[in-house]
Design an enzyme around this catalytic site. Structure first.
Site, PDB file in Angstrom:
ATOM      1  N   LEU A  33      18.387  33.390   8.233  1.00 55.81           N
ATOM      2  CA  LEU A  33      19.479  33.730   9.157  1.00 55.81           C
ATOM      3  C   LEU A  33      19.328  32.895  10.437  1.00 55.81           C
ATOM      4  CD1 LEU A  33      19.538  37.626   8.817  1.00 55.81           C
ATOM      5  CD2 LEU A  33      20.564  35.887   7.332  1.00 55.81           C
ATOM      6  N   ARG A  40      19.748  33.922  25.583  1.00 57.48           N
ATOM      7  CA  ARG A  40      18.680  33.983  26.579  1.00 57.48           C
ATOM      8  C   ARG A  40      17.909  32.669  26.736  1.00 57.48           C
ATOM      9  NH1 ARG A  40      15.639  39.279  24.726  1.00 57.48           N
ATOM     10  NH2 ARG A  40      16.934  39.004  22.885  1.00 57.48           N
ATOM     11  N   GLN A 100      28.768  31.547   8.526  1.00 50.17           N
ATOM     12  CA  GLN A 100      29.110  32.963   8.736  1.00 50.17           C
ATOM     13  C   GLN A 100      30.493  33.023   9.375  1.00 50.17           C
ATOM     14  OE1 GLN A 100      26.144  35.211  10.854  1.00 50.17           O
ATOM     15  NE2 GLN A 100      27.376  37.078  10.888  1.00 50.17           N
ATOM     16  N   THR A 106      23.551  40.791  11.252  1.00 55.62           N
ATOM     17  CA  THR A 106      22.609  40.233  10.268  1.00 55.62           C
ATOM     18  C   THR A 106      23.032  40.583   8.843  1.00 55.62           C
ATOM     19  OG1 THR A 106      21.251  42.194  10.737  1.00 55.62           O
ATOM     20  CG2 THR A 106      20.599  40.130  11.782  1.00 55.62           C
ATOM     21  N   GLY A 130      15.592  32.389  11.434  1.00 57.92           N
ATOM     22  CA  GLY A 130      15.391  31.009  11.883  1.00 57.92           C
ATOM     23  C   GLY A 130      14.611  30.888  13.171  1.00 57.92           C
ATOM     24  N   ASP A 131      14.311  32.010  13.815  1.00 58.36           N
ATOM     25  CA  ASP A 131      13.651  31.935  15.126  1.00 58.36           C
ATOM     26  C   ASP A 131      12.285  32.616  15.140  1.00 58.36           C
ATOM     27  OD1 ASP A 131      14.488  34.522  14.887  1.00 58.36           O
ATOM     28  OD2 ASP A 131      15.596  34.604  16.772  1.00 58.36           O
ATOM     29  N   ARG A 361       4.393   0.108  22.531  1.00 55.32           N
ATOM     30  CA  ARG A 361       5.777   0.476  22.206  1.00 55.32           C
ATOM     31  C   ARG A 361       6.066   0.182  20.733  1.00 55.32           C
ATOM     32  NH1 ARG A 361       8.796  -2.773  26.631  1.00 55.32           N
ATOM     33  NH2 ARG A 361      10.607  -2.026  25.453  1.00 55.32           N
ATOM     34  N   LYS A 379       5.155  -4.636  22.620  1.00 48.34           N
ATOM     35  CA  LYS A 379       6.369  -4.169  21.933  1.00 48.34           C
ATOM     36  C   LYS A 379       6.720  -5.139  20.825  1.00 48.34           C
ATOM     37  CE  LYS A 379      10.248  -5.505  22.318  1.00 48.34           C
ATOM     38  NZ  LYS A 379      11.562  -6.082  22.660  1.00 48.34           N
ATOM     39  N   ALA A 451      -5.162 -22.525  32.376  1.00 42.93           N
ATOM     40  CA  ALA A 451      -4.784 -21.405  33.243  1.00 42.93           C
ATOM     41  C   ALA A 451      -3.461 -21.719  33.935  1.00 42.93           C
ATOM     42  CB  ALA A 451      -5.877 -21.157  34.268  1.00 42.93           C
TER      43      ALA A 451
HETATM   44  C1  UD1 Z   1      16.960  42.189  14.315  1.00 45.87           C
HETATM   45  C2  UD1 Z   1      16.908  43.503  13.557  1.00 45.87           C
HETATM   46  C3  UD1 Z   1      15.827  44.380  14.177  1.00 45.87           C
HETATM   47  C4  UD1 Z   1      14.505  43.654  14.148  1.00 45.87           C
HETATM   48  C5  UD1 Z   1      14.614  42.298  14.820  1.00 45.87           C
HETATM   49  C6  UD1 Z   1      13.347  41.526  14.559  1.00 45.87           C
HETATM   50  C7  UD1 Z   1      19.181  43.921  12.768  1.00 45.87           C
HETATM   51  C8  UD1 Z   1      20.411  44.698  12.978  1.00 45.87           C
HETATM   52  N1  UD1 Z   1      18.196  44.149  13.627  1.00 45.87           N
HETATM   53  O1  UD1 Z   1      17.356  42.512  15.634  1.00 45.87           O
HETATM   54  O2  UD1 Z   1      15.722  45.592  13.464  1.00 45.87           O
HETATM   55  O3  UD1 Z   1      13.514  44.436  14.788  1.00 45.87           O
HETATM   56  O4  UD1 Z   1      15.701  41.534  14.267  1.00 45.87           O
HETATM   57  O5  UD1 Z   1      13.340  40.321  15.296  1.00 45.87           O
HETATM   58  O6  UD1 Z   1      19.090  43.152  11.847  1.00 45.87           O
HETATM   59  N2  UD1 Z   1      21.822  36.379  12.990  1.00 45.87           N
HETATM   60  C9  UD1 Z   1      22.804  35.803  12.205  1.00 45.87           C
HETATM   61  N3  UD1 Z   1      24.076  36.278  12.308  1.00 45.87           N
HETATM   62  C10 UD1 Z   1      24.400  37.283  13.145  1.00 45.87           C
HETATM   63  C11 UD1 Z   1      23.398  37.862  13.939  1.00 45.87           C
HETATM   64  C12 UD1 Z   1      22.112  37.393  13.831  1.00 45.87           C
HETATM   65  O7  UD1 Z   1      22.533  34.885  11.440  1.00 45.87           O
HETATM   66  O8  UD1 Z   1      25.573  37.660  13.181  1.00 45.87           O
HETATM   67  C13 UD1 Z   1      20.445  35.864  12.886  1.00 45.87           C
HETATM   68  C14 UD1 Z   1      19.918  35.347  14.203  1.00 45.87           C
HETATM   69  O9  UD1 Z   1      20.193  33.973  14.339  1.00 45.87           O
HETATM   70  C15 UD1 Z   1      18.438  35.623  14.072  1.00 45.87           C
HETATM   71  C16 UD1 Z   1      18.368  36.843  13.174  1.00 45.87           C
HETATM   72  O10 UD1 Z   1      19.608  36.916  12.519  1.00 45.87           O
HETATM   73  O11 UD1 Z   1      17.778  34.560  13.425  1.00 45.87           O
HETATM   74  C17 UD1 Z   1      18.123  38.114  13.969  1.00 45.87           C
HETATM   75  O12 UD1 Z   1      19.193  38.283  14.873  1.00 45.87           O
HETATM   76  P1  UD1 Z   1      18.984  38.902  16.315  1.00 45.87           P
HETATM   77  O13 UD1 Z   1      20.280  38.954  16.992  1.00 45.87           O
HETATM   78  O14 UD1 Z   1      17.863  38.218  17.003  1.00 45.87           O
HETATM   79  O15 UD1 Z   1      18.565  40.387  15.882  1.00 45.87           O
HETATM   80  P2  UD1 Z   1      17.806  41.429  16.760  1.00 45.87           P
HETATM   81  O16 UD1 Z   1      18.763  42.120  17.634  1.00 45.87           O
HETATM   82  O17 UD1 Z   1      16.608  40.826  17.364  1.00 45.87           O
HETATM   83 CA    CA Z   2      15.764  38.654  17.744  1.00 40.19          CA
END
Ligand code: UD1
Ligand code: CA
Length: 508
Positions: A33, A40, A100, A106, A130-131, A361, A379, A451
């Site tokens: 995801l 932030r 999406q 999620t 992904g994070d 370089r 270089k 030289a």
């Molecule tokens: C989510 C979980 C939470 C968990 C936390 C862990 C849900 C509802 N909540 O919360 O229970 O403790 O992760 O880090 O799932 N993303 C999408 N599409 C969206 C929203 C999010 O792809 O519409 C992806 C984000 O890019 C990210 C991941 O899903 O990689 C999590 O999304 P994020 O918004 O960070 O969820 P949290 O609120 O942290």
């Molecule tokens: Ca998160």
């Protein structure tokens, strides 16, 4: 270069991940995801494209996913869609990029991914984020095994945190199975007391996930379609939902802001550096040594403080690096020594020495036992085996043969303001100090230059080139023209015993 690469303990070691892939139950798909906005970070760059350890956050997620060898890897994108998709095309062209739609959450992200995968997909699907860059393939492997062994319909990776705020909380049933997950924002006071958190990393039976997602609504504080709701739905259908509790909290930590980015970056580096020390590399000061995940180091390499090795750099056995050295995408042969140097896309031969105070370089290639010395910039320069450029010199767009020596303070004058041109120096040449090689020009094998020579014409093999005008000494000039200065007094004292020759008359 030994086969040391396998010794790295860092999670992102690809050789290790290949081994895992051979022995683990393979998932039908991994869904990553990566559609969220990452507000932030306060960045024009999408969050998942920020980097630690020489890879983007998404790159780390992809590496972990690939480590369990899924049939399909689907990555869900939306925010910064085009740049993220372009990055995926470079890092993992076989991944399926899924868009999406405008429905948030999620759960919706996972649903879009399933829609993009074959309808007849069976078995286990993993969902990751992904994070979460420190998650490694070994942990996904453990998740797959636990999920298979318990015969669960869904398994979620959980962790117990002293401060669980912000995370979804895990609700356990009396038998220890998972009854559901409640988001912090939707939780009661009592539920917020729970310390076991949802990592956002799961294994699901594909068919059960697909069916449960169709039942998930958006009736919650954020108005989003939560993936977490699937667990409660599945449990209430009487199917088993398990938790896979892990101790290594770093592997569940996501990056939300730049403070976490640096925190996780430092921890990743600590793991990589420690892995190399365990594999036979001496790191004098781990706190100031930064090594990217794709770097390969030989045995008995010594790294002095304040050294960074980036990109896809390959360092041979017995190499000494640093202090104060930054190298990116370099290849260094066995036994070479590189001190106080900044280098990028350069090749350094075995036994060669570089530095202190060098700037290498792109296109720099130094042959075996060659030398690029102090205050030298290079270089697009191929410098042959045993050749030396020891002091205060710029070598750009040049080929130098073997065992030649370039005199101190020389410049390869490669640019006429419009075009870059090439200089060729043969083998066994000895060029004088303070030479200008005005390209295009060729110095033949075994030739010398005096030289201060400005080399504008080719020098035949074995010739001596000189073009500096004969020196004239205007005796008594300081006495006449700079009377009363310290120089004049010094000159007078030095010539007390011998008379000053009349003004303007050159000496013999
Ligand atoms: C989510 C979980 C939470 C968990 C936390 C862990 C849900 C509802 N909540 O919360 O229970 O403790 O992760 O880090 O799932 N993303 C999408 N599409 C969206 C929203 C999010 O792809 O519409 C992806 C984000 O890019 C990210 C991941 O899903 O990689 C999590 O999304 P994020 O918004 O960070 O969820 P949290 O609120 O942290
Ligand atoms: Ca998160």
């Amino acid at each position: 270069m030994t086969g040391n690469a396998q010794g790295v303990a860092a999670c992102i070691d690809s050789d290790h991940q290949e081994l895992i892939a051979l022995t683990t139950p393979r998932p039908a798909a991994v869904i990553v995801l990566a559609a969220g906005e990452g507000t932030r970070m306060k960045s024009t760059t999408p969050k998942v494209l920020h980097s630690i350890g020489g890879r983007t956050l998404l790159g780390h997620a992809i590496a972990a996913a690939r480590g369990v060898d899924p049939d399909y890897l689907a990555i869900v994108v939306r925010h910064g869609r085009d740049v993220v998709a372009a990055h995926i095309a470079v890092v993992d062209p076989d991944a399926v990029v899924v868009d999406q739609d405008e429905i948030k959450g999620t759960g919706r992200a996972a649903e879009c991914a399933l829609d993009a995968l074959p309808a007849n997909l069976e078995g286990t699907v993993l969902v990751t984020c992904g994070d979460v860059p420190l998650l490694c393939a070994q942990t996904l492997h453990g998740l797959l095994e636990a999920h298979g062994a318990s015969g669960s319909a869904a398994t979620v990776i959980t962790a117990t945190l002293p401060d669980p705020s912000g995370y979804g909380r895990v609700l356990r049933a009396g038998d220890g199975s998972v009854a559901g997950i409640v988001e912090q924002k939707d939780a009661t006071e009592q539920q917020r007391e729970i310390n076991e958190i949802n990592s956002g990393l799961y294994a699901f039976d594909v068919a059960i996930l697909r069916e449960a997602l169709s039942k998930v609504g958006t009736d919650n504080v954020q108005g989003e379609k939560y993936l977490t709701d699937v667990l409660g739905i599945v449990a209430s259908q009487g199917q088993r939902v398990s938790a896979y509790l892990i101790d290594d909290l770093w592997q569940t930590e996501g990056v939300n802001d730049r403070v976490q980015l640096s925190r996780l970056g430092a921890e990743l580096n600590r793991r990589i550096v420690q892995g190399w020390m365990r594999a036979g590399v001496t790191v004098v000061d781990p706190a100031t040594t930064w090594i990217d995940g794709d770097v390969r180091l030989g045995r008995d390499v010594t790294i002095h403080p304040q050294t960074q090795i980036h990109g896809v750099s390959t360092i041979g056995d017995d190499v000494v690096l640093g202090p104060d050295t930054t190298l990116t995408d370099v290849e260094i042969g066995d036994g070479a020594c590189v001190i106080r140097t900044h280098g990028f896309l350069a090749v350094i031969g075995a036994g060669a020495t570089v530095g202190p105070f060098c700037y290498l370089r792109p296109g720099t290639e130094l042959g075996a036992n060659g030398k690029i010395g102090t205050f030298v910039e290079t270089k697009n320069a191929q410098i042959g085996a045993g050749s030396k450029v020891p002091h205060l010199t710029y070598v750009g767009d040049a080929t130098i043969g073997e065992y030649s020596n370039i005199g101190a303070s020389s410049v390869f004058v490669n640019y006429d303001g419009v075009n870059k041109m090439h200089t060729t120096i043969g083998s066994h040449c000895r060029t004088g100090s303070d030479n200008m090689f005005v390209a295009p020009v060729t110095v033949g094998d075994g030739a010398y230059t005096g030289a201060g020579t400005v080399v504008r014409k080719d020098v035949p093999p074995g010739a001596l080139a000189i073009n500096v005008a004969p020196q004239r000494n205007l005796l008594g000039w300081v006495h006449d023209k700079r009377a009363g200065t310290a120089s004049a007094h010094a000159a007078a004292a030095a010539t007390e015993d011998s008379p000053i020759v009349p003004e303007g008359k050159p000496s013999a």
